[in-house]
Design a protein around this motif. Structure first.
Motif, short mmCIF file in Angstrom:
data_model
loop_
_atom_site.label_atom_id
_atom_site.label_comp_id
_atom_site.label_asym_id
_atom_site.label_seq_id
_atom_site.Cartn_x
_atom_site.Cartn_y
_atom_site.Cartn_z
N TRP A 182 26.37 -29.99 -33.11
CA TRP A 182 26.92 -29.66 -31.78
C TRP A 182 25.95 -28.73 -31.03
CZ3 TRP A 182 29.55 -30.33 -27.64
CH2 TRP A 182 29.95 -29.26 -26.84
N CYS A 183 25.45 -27.71 -31.71
CA CYS A 183 24.52 -26.78 -31.08
C CYS A 183 23.23 -27.49 -30.66
CB CYS A 183 24.19 -25.63 -32.02
SG CYS A 183 25.57 -24.50 -32.27
N GLN A 184 22.73 -28.38 -31.50
CA GLN A 184 21.52 -29.11 -31.15
C GLN A 184 21.76 -30.03 -29.96
OE1 GLN A 184 18.39 -28.55 -32.52
NE2 GLN A 184 17.94 -29.61 -30.61
N PHE A 185 22.94 -30.64 -29.89
CA PHE A 185 23.30 -31.45 -28.73
C PHE A 185 23.25 -30.61 -27.45
CE2 PHE A 185 26.73 -32.44 -25.75
CZ PHE A 185 26.30 -33.68 -25.28
N LEU A 186 23.81 -29.40 -27.49
CA LEU A 186 23.79 -28.53 -26.32
C LEU A 186 22.36 -28.19 -25.90
CD1 LEU A 186 26.69 -26.06 -27.15
CD2 LEU A 186 26.70 -27.92 -25.47
N VAL A 187 21.51 -27.89 -26.87
CA VAL A 187 20.10 -27.59 -26.57
C VAL A 187 19.43 -28.82 -25.95
CG1 VAL A 187 17.86 -27.07 -27.60
CG2 VAL A 187 19.89 -25.78 -28.30
N ASP A 188 19.65 -29.97 -26.52
CA ASP A 188 19.05 -31.20 -26.01
C ASP A 188 19.52 -31.49 -24.58
OD1 ASP A 188 17.77 -31.47 -28.44
OD2 ASP A 188 19.17 -32.99 -29.19
N GLU A 189 20.80 -31.26 -24.32
CA GLU A 189 21.34 -31.47 -22.96
C GLU A 189 20.73 -30.49 -21.97
OE1 GLU A 189 23.74 -33.82 -21.42
OE2 GLU A 189 22.59 -34.70 -23.06
N LEU A 190 20.60 -29.24 -22.38
CA LEU A 190 19.98 -28.25 -21.50
C LEU A 190 18.54 -28.65 -21.17
CD1 LEU A 190 20.10 -25.54 -20.02
CD2 LEU A 190 19.40 -24.45 -22.17
N ASN A 191 17.81 -29.07 -22.18
CA ASN A 191 16.44 -29.51 -21.95
C ASN A 191 16.37 -30.74 -21.06
OD1 ASN A 191 15.29 -27.43 -23.45
ND2 ASN A 191 15.39 -28.61 -25.35
N ARG A 192 17.37 -31.60 -21.16
CA ARG A 192 17.39 -32.82 -20.35
C ARG A 192 17.64 -32.50 -18.87
NH1 ARG A 192 21.06 -36.16 -18.18
NH2 ARG A 192 22.84 -35.06 -19.09
N ALA A 242 9.43 -27.05 -17.35
CA ALA A 242 8.59 -26.75 -16.20
C ALA A 242 9.39 -26.06 -15.09
CB ALA A 242 7.94 -28.02 -15.67
N GLU A 243 10.61 -26.51 -14.90
CA GLU A 243 11.47 -25.90 -13.88
C GLU A 243 11.92 -24.51 -14.32
OE1 GLU A 243 15.81 -26.67 -11.84
OE2 GLU A 243 14.67 -28.40 -12.55
N ALA A 244 12.25 -24.37 -15.58
CA ALA A 244 12.72 -23.10 -16.11
C ALA A 244 11.61 -22.04 -16.11
CB ALA A 244 13.26 -23.28 -17.52
N ALA A 245 10.36 -22.46 -16.26
CA ALA A 245 9.25 -21.53 -16.32
C ALA A 245 9.15 -20.68 -15.06
CB ALA A 245 7.94 -22.28 -16.56
N GLY A 246 9.48 -21.26 -13.92
CA GLY A 246 9.43 -20.52 -12.67
C GLY A 246 10.51 -19.47 -12.53
N ARG A 247 11.48 -19.50 -13.42
CA ARG A 247 12.60 -18.54 -13.38
C ARG A 247 12.69 -17.77 -14.69
NH1 ARG A 247 17.68 -21.82 -11.28
NH2 ARG A 247 18.50 -19.72 -11.08
N ALA A 248 11.56 -17.54 -15.33
CA ALA A 248 11.53 -16.92 -16.65
C ALA A 248 12.19 -15.54 -16.66
CB ALA A 248 10.10 -16.83 -17.16
N ALA A 249 11.93 -14.70 -15.67
CA ALA A 249 12.50 -13.35 -15.67
C ALA A 249 14.03 -13.42 -15.57
CB ALA A 249 11.92 -12.53 -14.52
N GLU A 250 14.54 -14.29 -14.72
CA GLU A 250 15.99 -14.44 -14.57
C GLU A 250 16.61 -14.96 -15.86
OE1 GLU A 250 19.20 -17.28 -12.26
OE2 GLU A 250 17.12 -17.27 -11.57
N LEU A 251 15.99 -15.95 -16.46
CA LEU A 251 16.52 -16.51 -17.69
C LEU A 251 16.48 -15.49 -18.83
CD1 LEU A 251 14.95 -20.07 -17.51
CD2 LEU A 251 17.32 -19.42 -17.05
N THR A 252 15.43 -14.72 -18.90
CA THR A 252 15.32 -13.69 -19.93
C THR A 252 16.42 -12.66 -19.77
OG1 THR A 252 12.94 -14.02 -20.17
CG2 THR A 252 13.82 -11.90 -20.91
N ALA A 253 16.67 -12.24 -18.54
CA ALA A 253 17.73 -11.26 -18.28
C ALA A 253 19.09 -11.82 -18.67
CB ALA A 253 17.72 -10.85 -16.81
N ARG A 254 19.35 -13.08 -18.34
CA ARG A 254 20.62 -13.70 -18.72
C ARG A 254 20.75 -13.79 -20.24
NH1 ARG A 254 22.82 -18.17 -14.65
NH2 ARG A 254 22.15 -17.20 -12.72
#
Length: 88
Positions: free
Chosen positions: A40-50, A55-67
């Motif tokens: 189940w956890c791997q499915f969630l990770v795979d869905e998030l990556n999908r 590349a899109e997440a890299a531009g928001r690294a500081a925000e994602l790290t804080a979250r």
């Protein structure tokens, strides 16, 4: 946020640390360990990556790290209260 929480639950649920003999949350821990929950956890990770490519997440690294750090802190507080029975 669900990926963070569920992955932390998996990690915590699979720890080898012994539980107190009369631990009231043992069923909750059993629910969050093993192959089915790991899948189940791997499915969630795979869905998030999908839906949110790296590349899109890299531009928001500081925000994602804080979250990430905030979610981990909240979950740690939850685990501490649940496992140790302390108030916070």
């Amino acid at each position: 946020m669900l990926v963070i929480a569920e992955w932390l639950y998996l990690d915590w649920g699979e720890r080898d640390a012994p539980l107190p003999e009369r631990y009231v949350h043992s069923e909750w821990i059993e629910l969050h360990r093993g192959e089915a929950f790991s899948s189940w956890c791997q499915f969630l990770v795979d869905e998030l990556n999908r839906v949110w490519p790296a590349a899109e997440a890299a531009g928001r690294a500081a925000e994602l790290t804080a979250r990430w750090e905030r979610a981990v802190a909240l979950e740690l507080d939850f685990f501490d209260v649940t496992y140790e029975g302390r108030d916070s």
